[in-house]
Design a protein around this motif. Structure first.
Motif, PDB file in Angstrom:
ATOM      1  N   GLY A   1      18.437   3.279  83.526  1.00  0.00           N
ATOM      2  CA  GLY A   1      18.579   4.493  82.729  1.00  0.00           C
ATOM      3  C   GLY A   1      17.469   4.574  81.710  1.00  0.00           C
ATOM      4  N   GLY A   2      17.109   5.792  81.367  1.00  0.00           N
ATOM      5  CA  GLY A   2      16.053   5.965  80.376  1.00  0.00           C
ATOM      6  C   GLY A   2      16.076   7.372  79.838  1.00  0.00           C
ATOM      7  N   SER A   3      15.028   7.722  79.127  1.00  0.00           N
ATOM      8  CA  SER A   3      14.983   9.060  78.544  1.00  0.00           C
ATOM      9  C   SER A   3      13.581   9.389  78.065  1.00  0.00           C
ATOM     10  CB  SER A   3      15.943   9.165  77.353  1.00  0.00           C
ATOM     11  OG  SER A   3      15.606   8.232  76.339  1.00  0.00           O
ATOM     12  N   ILE A   4      13.353  10.678  77.835  1.00  0.00           N
ATOM     13  CA  ILE A   4      12.200  11.111  77.055  1.00  0.00           C
ATOM     14  C   ILE A   4      12.646  10.955  75.604  1.00  0.00           C
ATOM     15  CG2 ILE A   4      10.705  13.073  76.475  1.00  0.00           C
ATOM     16  CD1 ILE A   4      10.267  11.851  79.331  1.00  0.00           C
ATOM     17  N   ARG A   5      11.718  10.444  74.766  1.00  0.00           N
ATOM     18  CA  ARG A   5      12.110  10.067  73.397  1.00  0.00           C
ATOM     19  C   ARG A   5      11.759  11.145  72.380  1.00  0.00           C
ATOM     20  NH1 ARG A   5      14.196   5.924  76.391  1.00  0.00           N
ATOM     21  NH2 ARG A   5      12.549   4.631  77.252  1.00  0.00           N
ATOM     22  N   ILE A   6      12.386  10.966  71.246  1.00  0.00           N
ATOM     23  CA  ILE A   6      11.966  11.736  70.079  1.00  0.00           C
ATOM     24  C   ILE A   6      10.646  11.095  69.617  1.00  0.00           C
ATOM     25  CG2 ILE A   6      12.519  12.179  67.655  1.00  0.00           C
ATOM     26  CD1 ILE A   6      15.525  11.868  68.544  1.00  0.00           C
TER      27      ILE A   6
ATOM     28  N   THR B   1      18.364  -9.565  82.704  1.00  0.00           N
ATOM     29  CA  THR B   1      16.946  -9.230  82.807  1.00  0.00           C
ATOM     30  C   THR B   1      16.762  -7.753  83.102  1.00  0.00           C
ATOM     31  OG1 THR B   1      16.609 -11.440  83.669  1.00  0.00           O
ATOM     32  CG2 THR B   1      14.795  -9.902  83.948  1.00  0.00           C
ATOM     33  N   GLN B   2      15.855  -7.153  82.372  1.00  0.00           N
ATOM     34  CA  GLN B   2      15.511  -5.752  82.623  1.00  0.00           C
ATOM     35  C   GLN B   2      14.084  -5.641  83.147  1.00  0.00           C
ATOM     36  OE1 GLN B   2      15.786  -3.406  79.025  1.00  0.00           O
ATOM     37  NE2 GLN B   2      17.947  -2.937  79.371  1.00  0.00           N
ATOM     38  N   LEU B   3      13.877  -4.628  83.998  1.00  0.00           N
ATOM     39  CA  LEU B   3      12.517  -4.130  84.159  1.00  0.00           C
ATOM     40  C   LEU B   3      12.437  -3.001  83.144  1.00  0.00           C
ATOM     41  CD1 LEU B   3       9.775  -3.350  85.279  1.00  0.00           C
ATOM     42  CD2 LEU B   3      10.949  -1.980  86.984  1.00  0.00           C
ATOM     43  N   ASP B   4      11.597  -3.195  82.129  1.00  0.00           N
ATOM     44  CA  ASP B   4      11.535  -2.223  81.046  1.00  0.00           C
ATOM     45  C   ASP B   4      10.183  -1.525  81.152  1.00  0.00           C
ATOM     46  OD1 ASP B   4      12.632  -1.132  78.683  1.00  0.00           O
ATOM     47  OD2 ASP B   4      11.203  -2.298  77.496  1.00  0.00           O
ATOM     48  N   LEU B   5      10.161  -0.210  81.116  1.00  0.00           N
ATOM     49  CA  LEU B   5       8.847   0.429  81.138  1.00  0.00           C
ATOM     50  C   LEU B   5       8.813   1.681  80.288  1.00  0.00           C
ATOM     51  CD1 LEU B   5       8.541   3.034  83.321  1.00  0.00           C
ATOM     52  CD2 LEU B   5       8.677   1.207  84.947  1.00  0.00           C
TER      53      LEU B   5
ATOM     54  N   GLY C   1       8.189   8.525  77.103  1.00  0.00           N
ATOM     55  CA  GLY C   1       9.519   8.306  77.672  1.00  0.00           C
ATOM     56  C   GLY C   1       9.470   7.111  78.595  1.00  0.00           C
ATOM     57  N   GLY C   2      10.612   6.622  78.988  1.00  0.00           N
ATOM     58  CA  GLY C   2      10.616   5.443  79.855  1.00  0.00           C
ATOM     59  C   GLY C   2      11.977   5.203  80.439  1.00  0.00           C
ATOM     60  N   ILE C   3      12.138   3.993  80.872  1.00  0.00           N
ATOM     61  CA  ILE C   3      13.376   3.644  81.581  1.00  0.00           C
ATOM     62  C   ILE C   3      13.514   2.131  81.570  1.00  0.00           C
ATOM     63  CG2 ILE C   3      12.307   3.391  83.881  1.00  0.00           C
ATOM     64  CD1 ILE C   3      14.739   4.923  85.023  1.00  0.00           C
ATOM     65  N   ALA C   4      14.714   1.651  81.797  1.00  0.00           N
ATOM     66  CA  ALA C   4      14.900   0.214  82.059  1.00  0.00           C
ATOM     67  C   ALA C   4      15.875   0.072  83.209  1.00  0.00           C
ATOM     68  CB  ALA C   4      15.445  -0.481  80.820  1.00  0.00           C
ATOM     69  N   TRP C   5      15.572  -0.858  84.099  1.00  0.00           N
ATOM     70  CA  TRP C   5      16.499  -1.128  85.196  1.00  0.00           C
ATOM     71  C   TRP C   5      17.151  -2.480  84.958  1.00  0.00           C
ATOM     72  CZ3 TRP C   5      13.402  -1.414  90.368  1.00  0.00           C
ATOM     73  CH2 TRP C   5      12.571  -0.294  90.528  1.00  0.00           C
TER      74      TRP C   5
ATOM     75  N   THR D   1      24.877   8.816  73.216  1.00  0.00           N
ATOM     76  CA  THR D   1      25.321   8.450  74.566  1.00  0.00           C
ATOM     77  C   THR D   1      24.345   7.453  75.185  1.00  0.00           C
ATOM     78  OG1 THR D   1      26.184  10.666  74.795  1.00  0.00           O
ATOM     79  CG2 THR D   1      25.980   9.379  76.819  1.00  0.00           C
ATOM     80  N   HIS D   2      23.045   7.728  75.109  1.00  0.00           N
ATOM     81  CA  HIS D   2      22.078   6.763  75.647  1.00  0.00           C
ATOM     82  C   HIS D   2      21.641   5.855  74.506  1.00  0.00           C
ATOM     83  CE1 HIS D   2      19.290   4.914  78.296  1.00  0.00           C
ATOM     84  NE2 HIS D   2      18.227   5.375  77.689  1.00  0.00           N
ATOM     85  N   HIS D   3      20.725   6.266  73.708  1.00  0.00           N
ATOM     86  CA  HIS D   3      20.474   5.585  72.441  1.00  0.00           C
ATOM     87  C   HIS D   3      19.842   6.579  71.483  1.00  0.00           C
ATOM     88  CE1 HIS D   3      16.358   5.333  73.721  1.00  0.00           C
ATOM     89  NE2 HIS D   3      16.647   4.497  74.705  1.00  0.00           N
ATOM     90  N   LEU D   4      19.729   6.190  70.224  1.00  0.00           N
ATOM     91  CA  LEU D   4      19.422   7.202  69.212  1.00  0.00           C
ATOM     92  C   LEU D   4      17.969   7.665  69.218  1.00  0.00           C
ATOM     93  CD1 LEU D   4      18.013   5.274  66.940  1.00  0.00           C
ATOM     94  CD2 LEU D   4      20.367   4.870  66.264  1.00  0.00           C
TER      95      LEU D   4
END
Ligand code: ASP
Length: 609
Positions: free
Chosen positions: A495-500, A234-238, A539-543, A457-460
């Motif tokens: 982990g998360g990121s600012i996206r393209i 289960t993720q907390l996805d945001l 951008g976002g993150i998931a725990w 490394t994180h995702h594309l």
């Protein structure tokens, strides 16, 4: 209702009242003809006292009532006699004098006692999970999980996030872990994939203009399992629009701290989370998940050994490697066995050379003589080199220096292991601390030597740092990303990121990952198209929710906070899934199985947990 109160709810204020309770026999004791039963239900436990002559259905005698029978009792609440109160129970001041007992159901003797904390094999626990969940530890873990999730929902709702469900049947993606596939009946030969995460959906929701999305969501990855991995988790996805890294980090930090304040009782934590670049983390701790509860930082000692004629050192330096090491305070007293243990784990991690140096005696470090130095490499070391080492690493007499000579990749891996091992040997780890840190500026790409190409490394969908875009074409290894991980006590929590958010930028990254324009269109066309309709910066993150709850519950294994987890070989021991299906079902989904021998039934794998 078969009950007027919960067993755990009765207090002194109920004395004199008649109550009707229903629950399980947690424990029974007999005393001079009187039976004392701890009756348990979801609210807790209460002592009920059954005197001879009390009426009951079905059973001839109260003596037949055993642990885990389900009873309904009617009786009056009495204060317990002075001295016979039970301070361990919230209902310990009272007891119920029973007038009537109804046996609602009997129970076989459970495969393990419910009322004791004893060691039970994992296989038995998982096979009888519904009974395992009756035990106090599991009950409180699962209740904690509920509270944590509710807290998160309330917190995010208060910050204008909305929870949106995203599809479970989706498109297989070429990157990332292996997908769980679901065959389509109506489209012969086509498959859905279960989501590895709702990454693409949440980005599309940003294009839709929701600005703040979250979801507590199941994700599925068909990976080899370890203690901290499950095939479904289960993720907390945001996800948030119009933000930069610090906005996402700030919000998540506030959410985590609000959780800690409520649920991490007895723990201490840092009131604001420091940020550390990936490069610093690797340099100082050899890992991007550093445990910051203790020091033992890695230093670079290459300069000391620039002209060394010790082959292990000079050849590592010649090959472009470095000599890095850790000073272990007090480690001069470590036995040969402990040191050999370090060497063995270093070898397992691929290190050619791991050298230890113990600095003995008393007095100033500048005054050491060669006799104070104990090391298998002593004949290759000069006193001067050891003094220089000690200065760089701030070592004193009584300390141990452990050096690894190799490529950065290997020395990092080895010294991370040594560091963690030494910390636990020296008992430096404060189990009541939670040390959070944000790791930032990860490399955008890593080289996949099996496939001879770059992978994300994180995702594309992760954006490169603006300043590093110039290296995208010339040297992708230099490009840092706008990704961030939140790490606690050496574990990645999220982990998360600012996206393209622009089509041409996304196409460029897909190209660098070796995804042809044709494949890009087929697999990611929906994203590329969406980016053409005013996609906002986002951008976002998931725990990992399982890991977060495990941390708060003080559990090491995420299975302790999951109601029905799978074994390490991805088997559900309660139902036996995965299992064979009928020929007809296979026929419906246009699948034929070549060799039935290749199908493992759940029972065959039970040993492998
Ligand atoms: N989808 C990512 C993951 O599952 C998290 C994110 O980038 O938001 O790791």
């Amino acid at each position: 209702m078969l009950k007027s109160h919960g067993c755990g709810e009765i207090r002194l204020s109920h004395v004199g009242q008649k109550v009707q309770l229903a629950g399980w026999v947690h424990r029974r004791r007999d005393h001079g003809g009187v039976t004392f039963i701890d009756l348990r239900d979801a609210s807790g436990r209460v002592q009920v006292v059954i005197r001879p002559g009390v009426i009951s259905n079905e059973i001839e005698s109260i003596a037949n009532i055993r642990d885990e029978y389900v009873l309904m009792v009617v009786g009056e609440v009495h204060a317990r006699l002075e001295g016979s109160q039970n301070t361990d129970l919230s209902t310990g001041d009272i007891e119920i004098k029973v007038e009537e007992v109804v046996v609602l159901n009997s129970s076989e003797t459970p495969p393990f006692p419910i009322n004791q904390e004893i060691t039970i094999t994992e296989a038995t626990r998982l096979q009888y999970r519904y009974l395992d969940l009756r035990r106090d530890r599991m009950t409180s873990n699962i209740r904690l999980r509920h509270k944590v999730i509710k807290h998160i929902r309330d917190f995010l709702d208060g910050r204008n996030f909305i929870e949106i469900e995203t599809p479970v049947l989706g498109l297989a993606t070429p990157e990332g872990a292996r997908d769980y596939l679901v065959p389509s009946r109506v489209h012969p030969g086509s498959f859905y994939a279960l989501p590895q995460s709702p990454q693409q959906w949440k980005q599309l929701l940003m294009v839709s203009g929701f600005e703040r999305y979250f979801q507590i969501v199941k994700c599925y990855r068909d990976e080899d399992l370890r203690a901290d991995r499950q095939p479904e988790f289960t993720q907390l996805d945001l996800e948030m629009s119009f933000v930069n890294e610090s906005d996402v980090m700030q919000l998540n930090e506030e959410l985590i701290i609000s959780l800690l304040e409520k649920y991490a009782l007895g723990y201490k934590w840092n009131s604001s989370f420091p940020q550390m670049t990936y490069a610093t983390a690797m340099e100082k701790y050899g890992t991007d998940r550093p445990d910051l509860r203790y020091g033992l930082e890695i230093n670079d000692y290459s300069d000391v050994f620039q002209d060394s004629d010790f082959k292990v050192f000079s050849s590592a330096i010649e090959k472009g490697g470095r000599i890095r090491g850790i000073v272990v305070p007090g480690g001069a007293k470590f036995s040969r066995k402990t040191l050999d243990h370090f060497i063995d784990s270093a070898r397992e991690a691929g290190a050619g050379g791991l050298i230890w140096i113990q600095i003995n005696g008393t007095g100033l470090i500048e005054e050491i003589s060669i006799d104070d130095i104990k090391s298998p490499a002593v004949k290759f070391l000069s006193v001067d080199e050891v003094i220089q080492l000690a200065k760089i690493g701030n070592a004193s007499r009584g300390d141990l220096v452990i050096l690894a000579a190799d490529t950065d990749q290997i020395t990092s891996k080895v010294l991370d292991l040594v560091r963690r091992d030494a910390a636990s040997k020296l008992e430096l780890i404060d189990s009541k601390r939670l040390d959070f840190v944000w790791i930032t500026e990860f490399p955008l790409f890593e080289w996949d030597s099996d496939e001879s190409r770059w992978s994300a490394t994180h995702h594309l969908f992760t954006a490169p740092l603006d300043g590093d875009k110039k290296y995208l074409d010339s040297d992708p290894s230099l490009v840092r990303s706008r990704a961030y991980d939140v790490v606690c006590n050496g574990q990645e929590i999220g982990g998360g990121s600012i996206r393209i958010h622009k089509r041409e930028d996304q196409l460029q990254v897909l190209g660098l990952l070796g995804i042809s324009e044709e494949d890009a269109d087929e697999k990611f066309g929906h994203m590329l198209n969406a980016f053409e309709f005013g996609a906002p910066p986002h951008g976002g993150i998931a725990w990992g929710m399982d890991r977060t709850v495990a941390l708060l519950a003080g559990e090491h294994d995420i299975r302790e906070v999951i109601a029905f987890p799978k074994t390490k070989s991805a088997v559900d021991l309660v139902t036996g899934a995965p299992a064979n299906v009928s020929e007809n079902q296979l026929h419906d989904v246009h699948i034929s199985i070549d060799s039935i021998d290749e199908i493992n039934s759940a029972n065959d794998i039970m040993e492998e947990i």
